[in-house]
Design an enzyme around this catalytic site. Structure first.
Site, PDB file in Angstrom:
ATOM      1  N   SER A 297      -2.261   3.232  32.652  1.00 42.46           N
ATOM      2  CA  SER A 297      -3.689   2.624  32.315  1.00 42.46           C
ATOM      3  C   SER A 297      -4.799   3.907  32.449  1.00 42.46           C
ATOM      4  O   SER A 297      -4.490   4.444  33.487  1.00 42.46           O
ATOM      5  CB  SER A 297      -4.046   1.570  32.828  1.00 42.46           C
ATOM      6  OG  SER A 297      -5.538   1.270  32.811  1.00 42.46           O
ATOM      7  N   ARG A 337       3.811   0.064 -18.743  1.00 42.74           N
ATOM      8  CA  ARG A 337       3.710   0.804 -17.825  1.00 42.74           C
ATOM      9  C   ARG A 337       2.395   0.305 -17.075  1.00 42.74           C
ATOM     10  O   ARG A 337       1.335   0.217 -17.986  1.00 42.74           O
ATOM     11  CB  ARG A 337       3.883   2.269 -18.220  1.00 42.74           C
ATOM     12  CG  ARG A 337       5.123   2.766 -18.449  1.00 42.74           C
ATOM     13  CD  ARG A 337       5.942   3.174 -17.626  1.00 42.74           C
ATOM     14  NE  ARG A 337       5.653   4.158 -16.575  1.00 42.74           N
ATOM     15  CZ  ARG A 337       5.457   5.509 -16.916  1.00 42.74           C
ATOM     16  NH1 ARG A 337       6.059   5.931 -18.110  1.00 42.74           N
ATOM     17  NH2 ARG A 337       5.104   6.387 -16.213  1.00 42.74           N
TER      18      ARG A 337
END
Length: 487
Positions: A297, A337
């Site tokens: 930490s 497409r």
């Protein structure tokens, strides 16, 4: 890649050189070039490109020679990276072909002929996925080997089973590990069964250009050099699956892969979520493997954060959204497409591959080095004392009371309710005393009562369930080796 490249600063779960090597921009470029090089070999072998041209294309298709940042920027001009990369490839082929000792071969004839950008990029992404999945499954099999070993080693290690956050019944850590194994193995088997298909359809998905390419040879339908055979040959060169038809707008191959990856990370997330709870100091039944500098930490030196579980869980929380994006795209593949749906697919698919591989690597390390604390498991089990056996008592004792079954259960519930009103330190003594008063010794001896209140005697078929789970997935449960190879 330039200094502005994405190194995963905000994606620590996948910020790994190994993950980057398989999923980064350089890997995408390599996959596209591999498709183009393989196609040149197919054309030459079929007689549609000059002899020796495939060797020129293959030499030109070395990924280190291409500027990823430049290609990415120029991709905006055609809305996909194949177009600028193809321009660069052709430039290198021209240069190498012109310098060929025997004179120019006309090697450009072997570059991209009859293909379209979607053919190349879809195939390249399937190739990329195939490579990632191979590495992913190697990590998974290391994890499942470790989990299978834990399931066997701790078949009789008692712990408490929890339901809706509360103590429910006696359980075993072996069964917990087996259920973790079950989730991962089932999802991995599903992923392993998927095929990575080649894409080949030309500009509109009709193979028109491929037909023109081959018809000049007076080939008949079904000829080994027809357009469908060329597509199959490309699949073979790349180690991908042949397909009966182009799939430009049918995205099941992509969504199925996305779903399988998301399901696998779901199974990872289940394990991580359990570990995040079970490694809390007040629970302390499990601990992540220790490593220098891990879990620190920035403000609290005493903390040992379970960062592997945190990162794995973060992947599991992200994956469903990416899989949903693939389905959203698939549902909007309009015309022959699409206009944007295809483009929205790429990052989501690559993101899933990255998350799954990164999390799999971390889960393997976690599973292979998991610290088990049976004493803490027993301590937590004993918190509820004999009350944890209330279901067993109700099933065994109610018929002995000689009254209506509903009335008998109500009497036993009253024993539980009265016990719960006592201080926790007194509940074991009071429950046993009240139960002894409710059931005559002539019907339930002290030894029988003691056995009834022993949690080890009320774990049901835990051992058999574990055995059946491991037996159902033999390819993932081999425990006679130290672990699967990291491939």
């Amino acid at each position: 890649m330039s200094g502005d490249g994405d190194f995963g600063l905000l994606s620590p779960v996948s910020a790994s050189p190994a993950v980057g090597a398989l999923t980064g921009d350089r890997a995408v470029i390599a996959a596209i070039l591999d498709v183009e090089a393989a196609w040149s070999v197919v054309l030459e072998e079929a007689g549609f490109a000059p002899p020796g041209s495939a060797a020129v294309v293959t030499e030109a298709a070395e990924s280190w020679a291409y500027d990823a940042a430049s290609i990415a920027e120029r991709a905006q001009g055609g809305a996909n990276p194949v177009i600028p990369l193809l321009a660069d490839l052709r430039g290198r082929v021209r240069q190498l072909d012109a310098g060929h000792p025997g004179g120019a071969l006309g090697a450009l004839a072997a570059v991209h002929t009859s293909l379209t950008s979607q053919d190349v990029l879809d195939t390249a992404l399937m190739l990329l996925a195939h490579r990632v999945v191979s590495a992913l499954l190697a990590e998974v099999k290391g994890t499942t080997t470790a989990l299978a070993a834990l399931a066997q080693q701790h078949a009789d290690t008692l712990c408490v089973g929890r339901s809706l956050t509360q103590h429910a019944l006696p359980f075993t850590f072996g069964l917990k590990a087996a259920q973790w194994f079950h989730g991962v193995a089932a999802a991995a088997r599903r992923l392993e069964a998927l095929e990575s298909p080649v894409q080949f359809g030309g500009a509109g998905g009709t193979l028109a250009a491929g037909t023109v390419l081959t018809q000049g040879s007076s080939l008949t339908e079904g000829s080994p050099s027809g357009p469908f055979a060329l597509a199959d040959a490309l699949a073979g060169k790349l180690g991908l699956a042949p397909v009966p038809a182009p799939w430009h707008t049918n995205r099941l191959a992509v969504t199925a892969l996305g779903d399988a990856l998301a399901s696998l990370t779901d199974s990872f997330g289940k394990i991580a979520s359990d570990l995040l709870f079970l490694s809390r100091p007040e629970v302390a039944e499990l601990g992540e493997p220790l490593a220098a500098g891990r879990g620190v930490s920035s403000a609290m030196p005493q903390k040992q954060n379970p960062v592997l579980s945190v990162l794995i869980r973060s992947a599991a929380l992200q994956a469903p959204g990416l899989a949903a994006q693939l389905h959203l795209a698939a549902a909007n593949f309009n015309d022959e497409r699409p206009d944007g749906a295809w483009h929205s697919e790429w990052q989501a698919l690559r993101g899933l591959l990255r998350l799954a591989l990164g999390a799999a690597t971390q889960l393997r390390e976690l599973a292979e080095g998991l610290r088990i604390f049976p004493e803490a498991m027993r301590r937590n089990l004993d918190i509820s004392g004999p009350l944890l056996l209330s279901e067993a008592v109700a099933s065994s004792v109610a018929p002995l009371l000689g009254t209506d079954r509903g009335e008998a259960k109500a009497k036993l519930q009253a024993v539980v309710d009265q016990t719960l009103q006592a201080p926790a330190a007194e509940q074991t003594r009071i429950y046993t005393k009240l139960l002894r008063e409710a059931v005559p010794a002539s019907k339930l001896s002290d030894e029988e009562l003691k056995a009834l209140l022993n949690p080890a005697n009320y774990v049901g078929e835990a051992a058999e369930i574990s055995r059946r789970i491991l037996a159902a997935y033999p390819e993932f449960s081999r425990t006679n080796t130290k672990g699967a190879d990291r491939g």
